[in-house]
Design an enzyme around this catalytic site. Sequence first.
Site, mmCIF file in Angstrom:
data_model
loop_
_atom_site.group_PDB
_atom_site.id
_atom_site.type_symbol
_atom_site.label_atom_id
_atom_site.label_comp_id
_atom_site.label_asym_id
_atom_site.label_seq_id
_atom_site.Cartn_x
_atom_site.Cartn_y
_atom_site.Cartn_z
ATOM 1 N N ASP A 1 52.201 -23.278 2.904
ATOM 2 C CA ASP A 1 52.833 -24.120 2.059
ATOM 3 C C ASP A 1 52.039 -25.525 1.479
ATOM 4 O OD1 ASP A 1 55.120 -25.488 0.888
ATOM 5 O OD2 ASP A 1 55.741 -26.746 2.368
ATOM 6 N N VAL B 1 23.602 -15.637 9.356
ATOM 7 C CA VAL B 1 25.200 -15.164 9.413
ATOM 8 C C VAL B 1 25.618 -15.026 10.830
ATOM 9 C CG1 VAL B 1 27.141 -13.551 8.923
ATOM 10 C CG2 VAL B 1 25.161 -14.022 7.263
ATOM 11 N N ASP C 1 38.276 -12.123 0.900
ATOM 12 C CA ASP C 1 39.022 -10.915 1.323
ATOM 13 C C ASP C 1 39.852 -10.492 0.163
ATOM 14 O OD1 ASP C 1 40.747 -9.550 3.398
ATOM 15 O OD2 ASP C 1 39.285 -10.484 4.786
ATOM 16 N N HIS D 1 45.569 -7.791 4.236
ATOM 17 C CA HIS D 1 44.376 -8.284 5.194
ATOM 18 C C HIS D 1 44.022 -9.617 5.120
ATOM 19 C CE1 HIS D 1 40.289 -7.846 6.794
ATOM 20 N NE2 HIS D 1 40.690 -7.024 7.276
ATOM 21 N N SER E 1 37.852 -7.607 12.242
ATOM 22 C CA SER E 1 38.354 -8.428 10.909
ATOM 23 C C SER E 1 39.232 -9.794 11.396
ATOM 24 C CB SER E 1 39.223 -7.790 9.999
ATOM 25 O OG SER E 1 38.447 -7.149 9.116
ATOM 26 N N ASN F 1 58.802 -23.140 12.318
ATOM 27 C CA ASN F 1 59.700 -22.772 13.243
ATOM 28 C C ASN F 1 59.298 -22.429 14.734
ATOM 29 O OD1 ASN F 1 61.708 -22.564 11.219
ATOM 30 N ND2 ASN F 1 61.404 -20.419 10.750
#
Length: 402
Positions: free
Chosen positions: A123, A292, A112, A145, A341, A159
Site C-alpha cells: 500500500d 554478486v 522479476d 513470482h 528465488s 491484519n
Amino acid sequence: MTEVRYADFETTTALQTSRRMRRGGPPLDASATTKENASVTTTTVRLIDSEEANTIRRAGRQLLRVPKMPVRLIPQVAQGLNAGEGQAWGIAAVGAGQLGLAGEGVCVAVLDTGIDPKHPAFDGLISERNYKDFTGTGLVDSVGHGTHCAGIIFGRTVNDERIGLATGVTSVLIGKIADRNFTTTTDQLQQALNWAVNSGADVISLSVGLDFLGHASALRDAGLPQDAALVAALNDYRDYTRFFDRLIGQVVSAGAASRSALVVAAAGNDSHGDSQPPYRIGATLPAVAEKVLSVGAVSKGVGDLFDLAPFSNTGVDLCAPGVAIRSALPGGRYGAMTGTSQAAPHVAALATLWWQKVRNDRATRPDPDYVRSMMLGAAMPKRISGEHGFEEIGGGLAQAPV
C-alpha cells in the site's frame, strides 16, 4: 545463429561536490552536512553493431563480444518439503527486526515478473514512476513470482501478519523482465540493471538465470549439428560472462558520489541432493558473476538448525530460508513458494538492513563491497546441519546485523 553486438565501455572523470552527513544519521537540514569535493569516475557501456565495432577497433580500442542469450525465470520447486501454506518463518531464522533496523532510507530494486501494485502489503509503495516494464507485456504480474519476492523483502504487515523483513523500506523500484509468454534475453537483463542503478537503487534482487541449455537447443534448431551447437553455446556463454563481470563491476563500483548497488541473485534449483546418487549443479549467471551475492536455500531442520535444500545449486556465497515461504500473491492473496528465488529476497532484505546500519555507523553512503563483506562475516555455517563444503553453503546462514 547467435545475434551478436559489442560492448564499448567509456570512462570519464569529473569533479563532483557531495554532502557528507554528520555522524548519527541522515541530516535534518542543510546545516547538518559538510561539503566535500571528490573526483568521480563514471563508466558507461554502449552496445554497438559490428560495423561500428570495426571502426572503433581500427582506432585501437578494445571491445567485448556480447552474444544475445535467453534468460529464464528460475522455476519454482513443487511444494514437497514442509508443504502446505507455509509461514514467513525466515524472518526469525535470520534474526530480522533487531537493533530497530527496518531498511529506512534504503532503495531496493526487484527485477522479476513485476508486482501487484494494489496488494495491501504494498500500500502506497508502487506507482508508474517506480514500476517499469521491459517486456512489452504491461505492468501486471501474471506469474506471481515477482509479487512473492517483493513481499519477502518489504511487504507490509496486514491484519497482524508479517511477511516482510525490511518493512521500513519506502523507496522501491520494480523492473519487469520476465513473463509467462515472453522470452527474456540478456538485453532486458542489462537494460533493467542499468535502469535500477541509474534510478538510485542501493540493493538489487534477481531471481533469473542464463538459459545455457535453451540457447544450445535454439542453435540446433537453427541448423547446427549437436556438437557444433554445444561448442557455439559454450563460446557465447564465455563471452557473455566476460561482459557481465565487467558490467557488474561497473554496477558495484564504489565512489564518493558515483551510483553503485549491491546485487543479490538466486543460485538456481537444478540440483538433486536427495536422489540416488545425489548430485548438485553449479549456479549460472548472474549468480556466479564476480561481486554478486549468490544465494542458496535452506529448510527448517531440527531444533535451531536448518537443512540445505536438496534442489539448491552450488557456487553460493550465503544461504537463506527458501522452502515453503509465505508471502504476497497477486489479487490480494497470500501463499507459499519454494526455491532459491525465495532465499535471494531474504538476503536482499538483509542487505538493506546492513546498508542502513553501515550508513548510520559511518555517516556516509555505504560501499557495496563493504556491505557484502560485513554480511559474509556475519553468516553462520554451523546453523546448517550436515557436512557441506564452501561451494554448497558459502559462508553459511545469512544473518541480520546485531
